[in-house]
Design a protein around this motif. Sequence first.
Motif, PDB file in Angstrom:
ATOM      1  N   THR A  35      22.883  60.826  12.339  1.00 27.57           N
ATOM      2  CA  THR A  35      24.135  60.352  12.927  1.00 27.57           C
ATOM      3  C   THR A  35      23.981  58.860  13.154  1.00 27.57           C
ATOM      4  O   THR A  35      22.904  58.373  13.510  1.00 27.57           O
ATOM      5  CB  THR A  35      24.474  61.062  14.250  1.00 27.57           C
ATOM      6  OG1 THR A  35      23.445  60.797  15.198  1.00 27.57           O
ATOM      7  CG2 THR A  35      24.599  62.571  14.031  1.00 27.57           C
ATOM      8  N   ASN A  36      25.058  58.133  12.918  1.00 33.37           N
ATOM      9  CA  ASN A  36      24.991  56.676  12.948  1.00 33.37           C
ATOM     10  C   ASN A  36      26.167  56.104  13.722  1.00 33.37           C
ATOM     11  O   ASN A  36      27.167  56.788  13.934  1.00 33.37           O
ATOM     12  CB  ASN A  36      25.005  56.144  11.509  1.00 33.37           C
ATOM     13  CG  ASN A  36      23.777  56.560  10.721  1.00 33.37           C
ATOM     14  OD1 ASN A  36      23.753  57.621  10.115  1.00 33.37           O
ATOM     15  ND2 ASN A  36      22.745  55.743  10.751  1.00 33.37           N
ATOM     16  N   PRO A  37      26.041  54.844  14.125  1.00 36.33           N
ATOM     17  CA  PRO A  37      27.133  54.210  14.880  1.00 36.33           C
ATOM     18  C   PRO A  37      28.429  54.181  14.079  1.00 36.33           C
ATOM     19  O   PRO A  37      28.423  54.153  12.850  1.00 36.33           O
ATOM     20  CB  PRO A  37      26.613  52.792  15.129  1.00 36.33           C
ATOM     21  CG  PRO A  37      25.133  52.920  15.068  1.00 36.33           C
ATOM     22  CD  PRO A  37      24.870  53.951  14.017  1.00 36.33           C
ATOM     23  N   ARG A  38      29.528  54.160  14.809  1.00 38.56           N
ATOM     24  CA  ARG A  38      30.829  54.079  14.168  1.00 38.56           C
ATOM     25  C   ARG A  38      31.436  52.692  14.367  1.00 38.56           C
ATOM     26  O   ARG A  38      31.191  52.017  15.370  1.00 38.56           O
ATOM     27  CB  ARG A  38      31.751  55.152  14.736  1.00 38.56           C
ATOM     28  CG  ARG A  38      31.237  56.552  14.333  1.00 38.56           C
ATOM     29  CD  ARG A  38      32.351  57.560  14.204  1.00 38.56           C
ATOM     30  NE  ARG A  38      32.845  58.003  15.480  1.00 38.56           N
ATOM     31  CZ  ARG A  38      33.881  58.844  15.599  1.00 38.56           C
ATOM     32  NH1 ARG A  38      34.510  59.287  14.532  1.00 38.56           N
ATOM     33  NH2 ARG A  38      34.283  59.227  16.798  1.00 38.56           N
ATOM     34  N   VAL A  39      32.237  52.287  13.390  1.00 38.59           N
ATOM     35  CA  VAL A  39      32.854  50.964  13.399  1.00 38.59           C
ATOM     36  C   VAL A  39      34.320  51.099  13.792  1.00 38.59           C
ATOM     37  O   VAL A  39      35.042  51.934  13.233  1.00 38.59           O
ATOM     38  CB  VAL A  39      32.747  50.298  12.010  1.00 38.59           C
ATOM     39  CG1 VAL A  39      33.447  48.945  12.007  1.00 38.59           C
ATOM     40  CG2 VAL A  39      31.287  50.154  11.595  1.00 38.59           C
ATOM     41  N   PHE A  71      39.217  53.583  14.372  1.00 39.84           N
ATOM     42  CA  PHE A  71      38.019  53.870  13.590  1.00 39.84           C
ATOM     43  C   PHE A  71      38.214  53.522  12.120  1.00 39.84           C
ATOM     44  O   PHE A  71      39.201  53.909  11.487  1.00 39.84           O
ATOM     45  CB  PHE A  71      37.636  55.349  13.706  1.00 39.84           C
ATOM     46  CG  PHE A  71      37.030  55.689  15.029  1.00 39.84           C
ATOM     47  CD1 PHE A  71      35.763  55.212  15.360  1.00 39.84           C
ATOM     48  CD2 PHE A  71      37.712  56.462  15.955  1.00 39.84           C
ATOM     49  CE1 PHE A  71      35.196  55.511  16.587  1.00 39.84           C
ATOM     50  CE2 PHE A  71      37.145  56.763  17.191  1.00 39.84           C
ATOM     51  CZ  PHE A  71      35.888  56.281  17.512  1.00 39.84           C
ATOM     52  N   MET A  72      37.244  52.793  11.593  1.00 42.55           N
ATOM     53  CA  MET A  72      37.197  52.516  10.162  1.00 42.55           C
ATOM     54  C   MET A  72      37.054  53.837   9.398  1.00 42.55           C
ATOM     55  O   MET A  72      36.313  54.721   9.811  1.00 42.55           O
ATOM     56  CB  MET A  72      35.991  51.612   9.890  1.00 42.55           C
ATOM     57  CG  MET A  72      35.881  51.135   8.468  1.00 42.55           C
ATOM     58  SD  MET A  72      34.353  50.155   8.262  1.00 42.55           S
ATOM     59  CE  MET A  72      34.573  49.686   6.545  1.00 42.55           C
ATOM     60  N   GLU A  73      37.766  53.956   8.276  1.00 46.31           N
ATOM     61  CA  GLU A  73      37.715  55.174   7.462  1.00 46.31           C
ATOM     62  C   GLU A  73      36.839  54.957   6.221  1.00 46.31           C
ATOM     63  O   GLU A  73      36.667  53.822   5.754  1.00 46.31           O
ATOM     64  CB  GLU A  73      39.133  55.554   7.002  1.00 46.31           C
ATOM     65  CG  GLU A  73      40.093  55.887   8.127  1.00 46.31           C
ATOM     66  CD  GLU A  73      39.967  57.326   8.614  1.00 46.31           C
ATOM     67  OE1 GLU A  73      39.066  58.066   8.145  1.00 46.31           O
ATOM     68  OE2 GLU A  73      40.796  57.724   9.463  1.00 46.31           O
ATOM     69  N   PRO A 106      26.342  49.503  22.425  1.00 50.21           N
ATOM     70  CA  PRO A 106      25.260  50.419  22.032  1.00 50.21           C
ATOM     71  C   PRO A 106      25.242  51.728  22.819  1.00 50.21           C
ATOM     72  O   PRO A 106      24.795  52.733  22.284  1.00 50.21           O
ATOM     73  CB  PRO A 106      23.990  49.584  22.280  1.00 50.21           C
ATOM     74  CG  PRO A 106      24.403  48.514  23.230  1.00 50.21           C
ATOM     75  CD  PRO A 106      25.827  48.212  22.908  1.00 50.21           C
ATOM     76  N   SER A 109      27.261  53.823  20.888  1.00 48.85           N
ATOM     77  CA  SER A 109      27.002  53.666  19.447  1.00 48.85           C
ATOM     78  C   SER A 109      28.259  53.290  18.663  1.00 48.85           C
ATOM     79  O   SER A 109      28.663  53.957  17.709  1.00 48.85           O
ATOM     80  CB  SER A 109      26.368  54.943  18.864  1.00 48.85           C
ATOM     81  OG  SER A 109      25.102  55.151  19.446  1.00 48.85           O
ATOM     82  N   VAL A 111      30.556  49.752  17.074  1.00 54.17           N
ATOM     83  CA  VAL A 111      30.649  48.330  16.746  1.00 54.17           C
ATOM     84  C   VAL A 111      32.129  47.998  16.572  1.00 54.17           C
ATOM     85  O   VAL A 111      32.810  48.637  15.768  1.00 54.17           O
ATOM     86  CB  VAL A 111      29.893  47.996  15.435  1.00 54.17           C
ATOM     87  CG1 VAL A 111      30.022  46.509  15.109  1.00 54.17           C
ATOM     88  CG2 VAL A 111      28.426  48.404  15.531  1.00 54.17           C
TER      89      VAL A 111
END
Lengths: 181, 181
Positions: A35-39, A71-73, A106, A109, A111
Amino acid sequence: MNFCTSCGNPVALKIPEGDDRERYVCTHCGMIHYTNPRVIVGCVPEYEGKVLLCKRAIEPRKNFWTLPAGFMENGETTPEGAARETWEEAKARVSNLQLYRLFDVPYISQVYMFYRCSVDNGEFGVGPESLETDLYAEDQIPWGEIAFPVVKETLREYFRDVEAGHFPVRVSSVQRDSWRK
Amino acid sequence: MNFCTSCGNPVALKIPEGDDRERYVCTHCGMIHYTNPRVIVGCVPEYEGKVLLCKRAIEPRKNFWTLPAGFMENGETTPEGAARETWEEAKARVSNLQLYRLFDVPYISQVYMFYRCSVDNGEFGVGPESLETDLYAEDQIPWGEIAFPVVKETLREYFRDVEAGHFPVRVSSVQRDSWRK
Ligand SMILES: [Zn+2]
Ligand SMILES: [Zn+2]
């Protein structure tokens, strides 16, 4: 996360070989689930010295004002995402997008990336996630009713930069205790 | 994606109410599974006019040279992630990170962010994902053996900016057919 997206069996937290942190690893097929951060991408849409704001129709911070963002898609670029959100929330087409402000958040999570841009022909409307939208000059902005600290900070910096006549790209991070109602 | 991460039952692609694109929705519990672009953070680590590069020990592009970079992790900021990757791949501590270059790569849903920074005391080593590492002046760089187009472009711009004495933050996107071996 409880189950593997690939085979449907239970996952367990463990550190994969060669890794240095816990991941959800499938107990059956071994798939590692990262799982990673979302933009979050957004705009500072400008027209004749005013900035386009949206009054939120949804929680969190319903009835408070924000810059169009979301949220970026997958499959889009950051400026495309910022323009799409501005269309969805404020029915405005925008041009000449310039990266302006990046916030790291952070502890959740995320940006945030804001692009400066101009509102085509000064035309805008009200999207389904907004109650109303309007162009505001600095001294008209409802400063006490801004939805999120990153929005308030971006707006304050923006009007200072307009006065100074240059728009450096700024990066900073938001700590948990700096978010105040 | 085949199964729900929450309840383990099958998912199906459909457009949730109020949404405008297909998501993986659980056929049992209704959970919507969003997937979003991933952020790759990296550094342009500088010391006495040279840039620190890593020869990749792993695929893709094993044996080719790259700037230290990798997937941003939850709970960190973009500069923290960039510094962490530089430590992991080149055993270098870095300071004074300044956002320098952003690439959108929409066809694989990735965003690359590079930070300029300085290598503390000029010290570095070789991390497990690297075969070797070294500081390169512009005319020493193995230009024919750079792993990725975004790395080559960032390096070319960097040395031009050094000459010009200023480092604007640039944003551009990479199209599928621009990636050549
Ligand atoms: Zn599995
Ligand atoms: Zn489910």
